[in-house]
Enzyme design. Structure first.
Site, mmCIF file in Angstrom:
data_model
loop_
_atom_site.group_PDB
_atom_site.id
_atom_site.type_symbol
_atom_site.label_atom_id
_atom_site.label_comp_id
_atom_site.label_asym_id
_atom_site.label_seq_id
_atom_site.Cartn_x
_atom_site.Cartn_y
_atom_site.Cartn_z
ATOM 1 N N LYS A 34 0.842 -1.197 0.000
ATOM 2 C CA LYS A 34 0.000 0.000 0.000
ATOM 3 C C LYS A 34 0.878 1.248 0.000
ATOM 4 C CE LYS A 34 -0.390 -0.277 5.043
ATOM 5 N NZ LYS A 34 -1.300 -0.338 6.197
ATOM 6 N N ARG A 133 -9.882 0.233 14.999
ATOM 7 C CA ARG A 133 -9.718 1.158 13.886
ATOM 8 C C ARG A 133 -10.586 0.720 12.717
ATOM 9 N NH1 ARG A 133 -3.921 1.284 11.009
ATOM 10 N NH2 ARG A 133 -4.691 -0.794 10.414
ATOM 11 N N TYR A 296 16.813 30.384 6.941
ATOM 12 C CA TYR A 296 15.691 31.198 7.402
ATOM 13 C C TYR A 296 15.721 31.392 8.912
ATOM 14 C CZ TYR A 296 13.342 30.855 2.859
ATOM 15 O OH TYR A 296 13.010 30.950 1.532
ATOM 16 N N MET A 344 12.212 24.498 1.594
ATOM 17 C CA MET A 344 11.390 23.674 0.714
ATOM 18 C C MET A 344 12.215 22.824 -0.238
ATOM 19 S SD MET A 344 8.321 24.786 -1.907
ATOM 20 C CE MET A 344 7.281 25.409 -0.590
#
Length: 402
Positions: A34, A133, A296, A344
């Site tokens: 998956k 679940r 940053y 990013m």
């Protein structure tokens, strides 16, 4: 195309599969592919494992199943763990996909389409034994037991459940779920069963039943963690498993005051192989003086004159922002620290301590590999190896090694 290369060693995955087969002496072994094979290529992995005689592949959604079926022969069994819904039932039939039915509503839908197509349709049933679940609950299972016509027109091939804490070998919840599962199976004596995920395989043969369905272990991820339980079985059981704390379950777990111990089959003689290597080139170098800020928000300040290299990947590529100012990469087996904020598309590393001959534009840097495995990376940022792999972005150049 990205300058970064993601290498997937299919031979390592096949090796891991053979290892798991060796442990599961009484059961077949399928494969969870998956989320695009945990992020590294469901189709390529499935084709490789078919060479090892794997016949069962588990996906999450019908879309994943359709994509996989287009790449595989029709005689390979593809299971859709999320089950069937009205909008995709016809596609499941068209592409010969087998749904894992998780509630009475899904059984009703699948039976409706069985009648519509006038054919018996295959299915698995998922019984909830404590993960809470997915899966049929106690009341729904009781309805199935009392009214077998609810399954009319369906070919029930397997009953499955899923362990909540299989990576914790001494957790009494495992045994509680096992016994609950066995209780349910008594009412379906001729149906095959599946319980073990990767961690469940290492819990021992009692958990293997007819089919194991590993995911993490196939991809070299550690499916076991060390947890020490100082409470007696009964104390731990009653405190942490109220949903299963019934007299029947407790009595069927042998001496309730005995601490549980599990033996890993042939522990230490098997080693899972990491199949994933992520490499990035140095694309920029700069010399910075003492007290220079990097990235940053100036979260890193040099404490000396430094040589800083920039690599072309960032959080858009699945390289978590949580690596900012922590973690490491490797150049020729030498550890190099990450400095400044992960942005990013870029990260910075401090190569000051490397020999000058190893610092140049285009130098290959190992981000993931044998020196820094997905599990090790996960431990740095407080997650699991599964998330590291499934987060790998689509921009990488992918290379499959047989």
């Amino acid at each position: 195309m990205s300058l970064c290369t993601l290498e997937i060693n299919l031979s390592a995955i096949k090796n891991n599969y053979r290892l798991l087969q060796d442990i599961c002496t009484t059961a077949l072994v399928g494969a969870a592919v998956k989320a695009n094979g945990y992020g590294i290529g469901a189709m390529q992995i499935a084709k490789a494992l078919i060479e090892e005689n794997c016949q069962y592949f588990f996906v999450a959604t019908s879309e994943e199943g359709i994509n996989l079926r287009k790449a595989l022969n029709n005689d390979i069994t593809i299971l859709v763990l999320n089950g069937v819904f009205t909008h995709d039932a016809l596609e499941l039939i068209q592409y010969n996909l087998t749904p894992v039915l998780n509630n009475l509503k899904q059984i009703e839908i699948w039976q409706k389409f069985s009648n519509l197509k006038e054919k018996i349709l295959p299915c698995y049933l998922h019984f909830n034994t404590g993960l809470n679940r997915f899966g049929l609950n106690y009341d729904e299972i009781e309805q199935l037991i009392n009214d077998r016509d609810l399954l009319k027109g369906l070919d029930l091939q397997y009953i499955i459940s899923h362990l909540a804490a299989s990576e914790e070998m001494d957790n009494p919840y495992n045994l509680a779920q096992l016994n609950r599962f066995k209780d349910y199976l008594e009412y379906f004596p001729n149906v095959k069963a599946s319980l073990a995920n990767s961690g469940g395989i290492f819990l021992g043969q009692d958990y293997h039943f007819d089919l194991a369905r590993p995911g993490a272990a196939l991809y070299g991820l550690n499916s076991l963690i060390e947890v020490s339980y100082n409470l007696s079985y009964k104390e731990k059981f009653e405190r942490n498993t109220p949903a299963l704390a019934t007299t029947v379950c407790i009595n069927k777990c042998a001496d309730v005051n005995t601490r549980l111990t599990y033996k890993v089959p042939l522990k230490g003689s098997y080693r899972l192989q990491n199949p994933v290597t992520l490499k990035a080139p140095i694309i920029h170098l700069q010399n910075l003086t003492l007290d220079s800020h990097i990235g940053y928000n100036m979260t890193f300040t040099t404490k000396r004159d430094s040589i800083i290299a920039t690599l072309p990947l960032g959080y858009a590529d699945g390289f978590s922002r949580n690596f900012s100012n922590q973690g490491e990469v490797f150049i020729n087996s030498r550890s190099v620290p990450i400095v400044g904020r992960v942005s990013m598309d870029l990260i910075n590393i401090d190569v000051t301590d490397l020999p000058p001959s190893e610092v140049f534009l285009g130098q290959e840097v190992e981000i993931i590999g044998n020196y820094c495995t997905p599990d090790k990376i996960a431990s740095i940022i407080g997650t699991v190896g599964y998330e590291v792999l499934t987060s790998l972005g689509s921009r990488y150049k992918r290379k499959y090694i047989s």
